[in-house]
Design an enzyme around this catalytic site. Structure first.
Site, mmCIF file in Angstrom:
data_model
loop_
_atom_site.group_PDB
_atom_site.id
_atom_site.type_symbol
_atom_site.label_atom_id
_atom_site.label_comp_id
_atom_site.label_asym_id
_atom_site.label_seq_id
_atom_site.Cartn_x
_atom_site.Cartn_y
_atom_site.Cartn_z
ATOM 1 N N THR A 133 57.313 90.929 10.608
ATOM 2 C CA THR A 133 57.407 91.858 9.485
ATOM 3 C C THR A 133 56.073 92.002 8.757
ATOM 4 O OG1 THR A 133 58.348 91.988 7.252
ATOM 5 C CG2 THR A 133 58.329 89.838 8.222
ATOM 6 N N GLU A 135 55.965 91.773 5.679
ATOM 7 C CA GLU A 135 56.097 90.976 4.449
ATOM 8 C C GLU A 135 55.277 89.689 4.494
ATOM 9 O OE1 GLU A 135 59.964 90.904 2.680
ATOM 10 O OE2 GLU A 135 60.589 92.695 3.767
ATOM 11 N N LYS A 163 58.975 83.738 8.277
ATOM 12 C CA LYS A 163 58.484 84.645 9.329
ATOM 13 C C LYS A 163 57.003 84.360 9.602
ATOM 14 C CE LYS A 163 60.388 87.630 11.136
ATOM 15 N NZ LYS A 163 61.233 87.640 12.374
HETATM 16 P P1 NAD Z 1 69.701 91.580 11.154
HETATM 17 O O1 NAD Z 1 69.890 90.600 10.045
HETATM 18 O O2 NAD Z 1 70.400 92.884 11.109
HETATM 19 O O3 NAD Z 1 70.078 90.900 12.550
HETATM 20 C C1 NAD Z 1 69.714 89.611 12.880
HETATM 21 C C2 NAD Z 1 70.524 89.189 14.097
HETATM 22 O O4 NAD Z 1 70.112 87.847 14.471
HETATM 23 C C3 NAD Z 1 72.021 89.123 13.862
HETATM 24 O O5 NAD Z 1 72.711 89.709 14.953
HETATM 25 C C4 NAD Z 1 72.330 87.632 13.778
HETATM 26 O O6 NAD Z 1 73.639 87.303 14.195
HETATM 27 C C5 NAD Z 1 71.263 87.069 14.716
HETATM 28 N N1 NAD Z 1 70.947 85.665 14.426
HETATM 29 C C6 NAD Z 1 70.707 85.088 13.219
HETATM 30 N N2 NAD Z 1 70.471 83.773 13.385
HETATM 31 C C7 NAD Z 1 70.528 83.522 14.712
HETATM 32 C C8 NAD Z 1 70.350 82.367 15.505
HETATM 33 N N3 NAD Z 1 70.074 81.177 14.962
HETATM 34 N N4 NAD Z 1 70.471 82.476 16.851
HETATM 35 C C9 NAD Z 1 70.768 83.668 17.432
HETATM 36 N N5 NAD Z 1 70.969 84.786 16.721
HETATM 37 C C10 NAD Z 1 70.841 84.723 15.386
HETATM 38 O O7 NAD Z 1 68.117 91.781 11.245
HETATM 39 P P2 NAD Z 1 67.287 93.078 11.644
HETATM 40 O O8 NAD Z 1 67.071 93.901 10.446
HETATM 41 O O9 NAD Z 1 67.879 93.671 12.869
HETATM 42 O O10 NAD Z 1 65.881 92.401 11.997
HETATM 43 C C11 NAD Z 1 65.589 91.972 13.330
HETATM 44 C C12 NAD Z 1 64.212 91.360 13.357
HETATM 45 O O11 NAD Z 1 63.244 92.304 12.919
HETATM 46 C C13 NAD Z 1 64.065 90.147 12.430
HETATM 47 O O12 NAD Z 1 63.276 89.190 13.078
HETATM 48 C C14 NAD Z 1 63.335 90.703 11.220
HETATM 49 O O13 NAD Z 1 62.555 89.708 10.599
HETATM 50 C C15 NAD Z 1 62.469 91.763 11.856
HETATM 51 N N6 NAD Z 1 62.126 92.899 10.991
HETATM 52 C C16 NAD Z 1 63.098 93.564 10.306
HETATM 53 C C17 NAD Z 1 62.755 94.651 9.515
HETATM 54 C C18 NAD Z 1 63.812 95.434 8.758
HETATM 55 O O14 NAD Z 1 63.450 96.294 7.939
HETATM 56 N N7 NAD Z 1 65.093 95.225 8.997
HETATM 57 C C19 NAD Z 1 61.421 95.054 9.418
HETATM 58 C C20 NAD Z 1 60.449 94.341 10.140
HETATM 59 C C21 NAD Z 1 60.817 93.274 10.929
HETATM 60 P P1 TYD Z 2 65.421 95.524 1.143
HETATM 61 O O1 TYD Z 2 66.175 96.630 1.815
HETATM 62 O O2 TYD Z 2 66.157 94.287 0.754
HETATM 63 O O3 TYD Z 2 64.148 95.190 2.034
HETATM 64 P P2 TYD Z 2 62.867 94.234 1.701
HETATM 65 O O4 TYD Z 2 63.170 93.370 0.561
HETATM 66 O O5 TYD Z 2 62.753 93.492 2.988
HETATM 67 O O6 TYD Z 2 61.728 95.167 1.447
HETATM 68 O O7 TYD Z 2 64.770 96.117 -0.168
HETATM 69 C C1 TYD Z 2 63.901 97.230 -0.132
HETATM 70 C C2 TYD Z 2 63.399 97.436 -1.544
HETATM 71 O O8 TYD Z 2 64.500 97.818 -2.361
HETATM 72 C C3 TYD Z 2 62.824 96.164 -2.167
HETATM 73 O O9 TYD Z 2 61.724 96.524 -2.996
HETATM 74 C C4 TYD Z 2 63.965 95.649 -3.019
HETATM 75 C C5 TYD Z 2 64.693 96.907 -3.441
HETATM 76 N N1 TYD Z 2 66.149 96.775 -3.662
HETATM 77 C C6 TYD Z 2 66.715 97.261 -4.840
HETATM 78 O O10 TYD Z 2 66.027 97.809 -5.728
HETATM 79 N N2 TYD Z 2 68.062 97.117 -5.004
HETATM 80 C C7 TYD Z 2 68.860 96.512 -4.080
HETATM 81 O O11 TYD Z 2 70.092 96.388 -4.307
HETATM 82 C C8 TYD Z 2 68.257 96.031 -2.863
HETATM 83 C C9 TYD Z 2 69.087 95.351 -1.812
HETATM 84 C C10 TYD Z 2 66.894 96.195 -2.701
#
Ligand code: NAD
Ligand code: TYD
Length: 353
Positions: A133, A135, A163
């Site tokens: 990420t 972050e 991470k």
């Molecule tokens: P998510 O929370 O929707 O999904 C995570 C998945 O991992 C789930 O299916 C959960 O059951 C599985 N999981 C959790 N712990 C586990 C374990 N110990 N063993 C096996 N499986 C396990 O997350 P996401 O939003 O799909 O994110 C996926 C990846 O992308 C993560 O590594 C996250 O850090 C990264 N990422 C996410 C975002 C975002 O905006 N969502 C952005 C950048 C990077």
């Molecule tokens: P989020 O979707 O939790 O992603 P991240 O924290 O990984 O960026 O949040 C996106 C932005 O929205 C973040 O600045 C926090 C804000 N936020 C709210 O203002 N209200 C909410 O209820 C949530 C879940 C997030």
């Protein structure tokens, strides 16, 4: 080639697997612990495919991870598995350390043993792609340049810190053991199948349920938003063409304040699913207590993946958001199923007045 996808029942992983199978790229073994965020339902359409194997396990289970590599003759790993929600990491960081750090280490170690046993082109082609990420870079001042691959790591939340730790382990396995790793650092994703704890699906779910749309603090925190399918394209491209040992930043080049994201969402809903009382959805916006340690601004420079690998996002924020709203309107049963008892407890705890 068979790929091992971890966390494939979550938001990004399930979108990635669906696209991989649609494009007939080969067999996928999906290892997922099915935490609250993982939902087998997310892959129901492909559960019976002969190109798909589901393994219910945690990446922290050393024996199972080691066995999986040889049993399925894995050619590449794409590690999505993680605890991914910043607010949960503030309430309960332990699970984040376990999965995001210990789990990634177990997976790296199992991959290294397997890779060491390979020979010839199979060894040469093996890859371990770690999905991370933006972050990890911490927060930006208003005039700072966007995060690049050389920006120092300064994680601020327990989520970001775990991470970052994983990213360092991945790098170390390359430098020390020669494991052929790749890392992507992506900005905020949105799109179909995102669990309604994150900003966009939470506000969509609340808007349609006539509940307040909670915005932390002054709502002027800025994020860079990328449609999930564009992220999945980037991951595939890095897997196929990325230079071993390199990291690639991925972003949507759309930096926008949270309150503006939610206002845009409300405006789309006003058009495609107007409130029955004729009012605007924006009236449901409610400013609530800020997140502790809330990063003020993220922005991602995707120049390296664009120049070296030719990646471009296909969706703008406007087109991606409209698609996302359409998907959630068409899939209300999905939202109904995933917002069960445990979800309600989380919302009550997190948004208690
Ligand atoms: P998510 O929370 O929707 O999904 C995570 C998945 O991992 C789930 O299916 C959960 O059951 C599985 N999981 C959790 N712990 C586990 C374990 N110990 N063993 C096996 N499986 C396990 O997350 P996401 O939003 O799909 O994110 C996926 C990846 O992308 C993560 O590594 C996250 O850090 C990264 N990422 C996410 C975002 C975002 O905006 N969502 C952005 C950048 C990077
Ligand atoms: P989020 O979707 O939790 O992603 P991240 O924290 O990984 O960026 O949040 C996106 C932005 O929205 C973040 O600045 C926090 C804000 N936020 C709210 O203002 N209200 C909410 O209820 C949530 C879940 C997030």
């Amino acid at each position: 080639m068979t790929i091992l996808v971890t966390g494939g029942a979550g938001f990004i992983g399930s979108n990635f697997i669906r696209a991989w199978l649609r494009q007939m790229r080969g067999h996928v073994v999906n290892v997922d612990a099915l935490t609250y965020a993982g939902n087998a339902d997310n892959l129901s359409g492909i559960a019976g495919s002969s190109d798909y194997t589901f393994v219910h396990a945690t990446i922290c289970d050393r024996e199972r991870m080691t066995a999986l590599f040889s049993q399925h003759d894995i050619g590449a790993v794409i590690n999505f598995a993680a605890e991914s929600h910043v607010d949960r990491s503030i309430h309960a960081p332990d699970d984040f350390v376990q999965t995001n750090v210990v789990g990634v280490h177990v997976l790296l170690d199992a991959a290294r043993k397997h890779w060491s046993s390979l020979t010839g082109s199979r060894k040469e082609k093996f890859r371990f792609l770690h999905v991370s990420t933006d972050e990890v870079f911490g927060t930006l001042e208003p005039d700072d340049p966007a995060f690049s691959e050389t920006t120092p790591y300064r994680p601020n939340s327990p989520y970001a810190a775990t991470k970052a730790a994983a990213d360092h382990l991945v790098r170390a396995y390359h430098q020390t053991y020669g494991l052929p790793v790749l890392t992507t650092n992506c900005s905020n994703n949105y799109g179909p199948y995102q669990f309604p704890e994150k900003l966009i699906p939470l506000c969509l779910h609340h808007a349609l349920a006539d509940k307040p749309l909670p915005i932390y603090g002054d709502g002027r925190q800025v994020r860079d938003w990328l449609y999930v399918e564009d992220h999945c394209d980037a991951v595939r491209l890095v897997l196929e063409r990325g230079a071993v040992g390199e990291t690639y930043n991925v972003g949507g080049a759309k930096d926008i304040a949270n309150v503006d994201v939610v206002t845009m969402l409300c405006e789309i809903l006003d058009k495609v699913s107007p409130r029955s009382d004729g009012k605007n959805y924006a009236e449901q916006i409610s400013f609530v207590a800020d997140r502790p340690g809330h990063d003020r601004r993220y922005a991602v420079n995707s120049g390296k993946i664009a120049n070296d690998l030719g990646w471009r996002a296909k969706e703008t924020f406007a087109t991606g958001l409209a698609k996302t709203v359409g998907w959630y309107l068409d899939n209300r049963e999905w939202t109904g199923r995933v917002t069960s008892g445990a979800y309600r407890q989380w919302i009550e705890k997190q948004y208690a007045p």
